[in-house]
Design an enzyme around this catalytic site. Structure first.
Site, PDB file in Angstrom:
ATOM      1  N   TYR A 142       0.830  -1.293   0.056  1.00  0.00           N
ATOM      2  CA  TYR A 142       0.002  -0.036   0.080  1.00  0.00           C
ATOM      3  C   TYR A 142       0.935   1.442  -0.103  1.00  0.00           C
ATOM      4  O   TYR A 142       0.601   2.208  -0.635  1.00  0.00           O
ATOM      5  CB  TYR A 142      -0.941   0.165   1.236  1.00  0.00           C
ATOM      6  CG  TYR A 142      -2.236  -0.613   1.109  1.00  0.00           C
ATOM      7  CD1 TYR A 142      -2.448  -2.064   0.605  1.00  0.00           C
ATOM      8  CD2 TYR A 142      -3.445   0.106   1.250  1.00  0.00           C
ATOM      9  CE1 TYR A 142      -3.567  -2.634   0.473  1.00  0.00           C
ATOM     10  CE2 TYR A 142      -4.832  -0.321   0.900  1.00  0.00           C
ATOM     11  CZ  TYR A 142      -4.949  -1.719   0.617  1.00  0.00           C
ATOM     12  OH  TYR A 142      -6.097  -2.389   0.521  1.00  0.00           O
ATOM     13  N   LYS A 192       3.287 -15.258   1.663  1.00  0.00           N
ATOM     14  CA  LYS A 192       3.592 -16.020   0.568  1.00  0.00           C
ATOM     15  C   LYS A 192       5.031 -16.391   0.541  1.00  0.00           C
ATOM     16  O   LYS A 192       5.699 -15.844  -0.306  1.00  0.00           O
ATOM     17  CB  LYS A 192       3.202 -15.378  -0.768  1.00  0.00           C
ATOM     18  CG  LYS A 192       1.614 -15.577  -1.062  1.00  0.00           C
ATOM     19  CD  LYS A 192       1.064 -16.974  -1.464  1.00  0.00           C
ATOM     20  CE  LYS A 192       1.498 -17.189  -2.920  1.00  0.00           C
ATOM     21  NZ  LYS A 192       1.112 -18.386  -3.289  1.00  0.00           N
ATOM     22  N   ASP A 225      -2.773 -17.989   0.447  1.00  0.00           N
ATOM     23  CA  ASP A 225      -3.787 -18.614  -0.606  1.00  0.00           C
ATOM     24  C   ASP A 225      -4.172 -19.725   0.155  1.00  0.00           C
ATOM     25  O   ASP A 225      -5.650 -19.890   0.041  1.00  0.00           O
ATOM     26  CB  ASP A 225      -3.237 -18.847  -2.064  1.00  0.00           C
ATOM     27  CG  ASP A 225      -1.818 -19.849  -1.868  1.00  0.00           C
ATOM     28  OD1 ASP A 225      -1.338 -19.944  -0.947  1.00  0.00           O
ATOM     29  OD2 ASP A 225      -1.486 -20.498  -2.857  1.00  0.00           O
ATOM     30  N   ASP A 249      -6.332  -7.261   3.699  1.00  0.00           N
ATOM     31  CA  ASP A 249      -7.358  -6.474   3.006  1.00  0.00           C
ATOM     32  C   ASP A 249      -8.334  -7.496   2.312  1.00  0.00           C
ATOM     33  O   ASP A 249      -9.609  -7.649   2.679  1.00  0.00           O
ATOM     34  CB  ASP A 249      -7.158  -5.433   1.999  1.00  0.00           C
ATOM     35  CG  ASP A 249      -7.934  -4.655   1.240  1.00  0.00           C
ATOM     36  OD1 ASP A 249      -8.973  -4.436   1.931  1.00  0.00           O
ATOM     37  OD2 ASP A 249      -7.732  -4.687  -0.025  1.00  0.00           O
ATOM     38  N   ASP A 253     -12.028  -9.163   4.014  1.00  0.00           N
ATOM     39  CA  ASP A 253     -13.547  -9.300   3.188  1.00  0.00           C
ATOM     40  C   ASP A 253     -14.020 -10.630   3.206  1.00  0.00           C
ATOM     41  O   ASP A 253     -15.304 -10.877   3.239  1.00  0.00           O
ATOM     42  CB  ASP A 253     -13.321  -8.739   1.688  1.00  0.00           C
ATOM     43  CG  ASP A 253     -13.723  -7.178   1.653  1.00  0.00           C
ATOM     44  OD1 ASP A 253     -13.427  -6.522   2.759  1.00  0.00           O
ATOM     45  OD2 ASP A 253     -13.937  -6.800   0.808  1.00  0.00           O
TER      46      ASP A 253
END
Ligand code: IPM
Ligand code: MG
Length: 368
Positions: A142, A192, A225, A249, A253
């Protein structure tokens, strides 16, 4: 101690409507529980852009740094889609997070029993769900440099940089371990590390902080993932999840939708302690500005009300009063009061935003 201060930034879309209900709740705690707050209000996002040409003025930024807690509604809307990146409503929120250094973003995903059938997953997968995602909020892709859209030969290249320092990882890891100790005592860290160096460092630092300071907490690691897959497969395996800004983020959600409604989920963004011992703090609902329903009394104020409950707990040391407010919201759901986002059947009259606020206030009265 002086009266604690709260800066309210209603923002855009449904932000102002849900915040109106929160103000009534704040007043209730003042009148009925002797918890007085010095409340001020200002503009953020598109509302600030319309008035001042910037999504957050320096004066508002300075005020946010002074107060004990900031409560924010929502920012953004289609009206601002074409604006330059630097003055988009979202930049106001990102500036608050960055300059207040709110590195630890707490996003609980809790399934209220009365709403378990709203989830897109089966009831048994989500009933009783209570997990906490801690998202790093001030660094990573970000904010990393270099960034931009540049010309290379005769084509354009979009660039963003994922960057984490050791200390940035360590401090958010500590906040996850601290919180886990007050809950189920388990942390799962997600990155990751199989493809990203920043992920390799993330895993190393979390492991080191754990070994040195928190070996009593159970720690596991997952690729982000796979974490997304496990969150939909069997979310109750998790207690606290700690992850970086971008994965956080997305995963938050995803976790929010497990609970059935984005209209129910609060969040807290916390930084380092201030001189008075309280953490720098901003509280906001996870839902956005929902421009499609703004101004129609259709918005669910519960996420914003529950964000104030988090403020009571994390900024004002009023855990019992926070629980009182959370129980009031739960009671209202059990009574069957439903804003349109919580309606499944035809023929049930939905409650307006104000009626939902009324019901929570009545449940608070009943708790005395
Ligand atoms: C969130 C939002 C924000 C983000 C936007 C509004 C900038 O999606 O808080 O999750 O991407 O962080
Ligand atoms: Mg988001």
């Amino acid at each position: 101690m002086s009266t604690p201060s709260i800066l309210i930034l209603p923002g855009d879309g449904i932000g102002p409507e849900v915040m109106t209900e929160v103000r009534r709740i704040i007043d209730w705690f003042g009148d009925k529980r002797g918890l007085k707050f010095d409340v001020s209000e200002d503009l953020v996002g598109g509302a600030a852009y319309d008035a001042h040409g910037t999504p957050l003025t320096d004066a508002t930024m300075a005020r946010a740094q002074e107060v004990d807690a900031v409560l924010l509604g929502a920012v953004g809307g289609p009206k601002y889609d074409e604006l330059d990146f630097a003055v988009k409503p979202e930049r106001g929120l990102l500036r608050l997070r960055k300059e207040m250094d709110l590195y630890s973003n707490l996003r609980p995903a809790q399934c209220f029993d009365a709403l378990a059938d709203f989830s897109s997953l089966k009831r048994e997968v989500v009933a009783g769900l209570d997990i906490m995602i801690i998202r790093e909020l001030t660094s990573g892709i970000y904010f990393g440099e270099p960034r931009g859209i540049v010309k290379e030969g005769n084509e354009r290249v979009g660039i963003n940089t994922q960057r984490y320092t050791e200390s940035e990882i360590a401090r958010v890891a500590r906040s996850a371990f601290e919180l886990a100790r007050k809950r189920g005592n388990r942390v799962c860290s997600m990155e990751k590390a199989n493809v990203m160096e920043s992920g390799v460092l993330w895993r190393q630092v979390v492991t080191e902080v754990h070994a040195a300071e928190y070996s009593d907490v159970e720690l596991s690691h997952m690729y982000a993932d796979a974490g997304a897959m496990q969150l939909t497969r069997w979310p109750k395996q998790f207690d606290v999840i700690v992850t970086d800004n971008l994965f956080g983020d997305m995963l938050s959600d995803l976790a929010a939708m497990l609970t059935g409604s984005l209209g129910m989920l609060p969040s807290a963004s916390l930084g380092a302690p201030m001189a008075n011992g309280r953490p720098k703090a901003l509280y906001e609902p996870v839902h956005g500005s929902a421009p499609d329903i703004a101004g129609q009394g259709k918005a669910n104020p519960c996420a914003c009300i529950l964000s104030f409950a988090m403020a009571l707990r994390y900024s004002f040391d009023q855990g019992d009063e926070a629980t009182r407010l959370e129980n009031a919201v739960n009671a209202v759901l059990e009574q069957g009061v439903r804003t349109p986002d919580l309606l499944q059947r035809e023929g049930v009259t939905p409650a307006t935003t104000t009626e939902m606020g009324d019901a929570v206030l009545a449940a608070l009265d009943a708790s005395l």
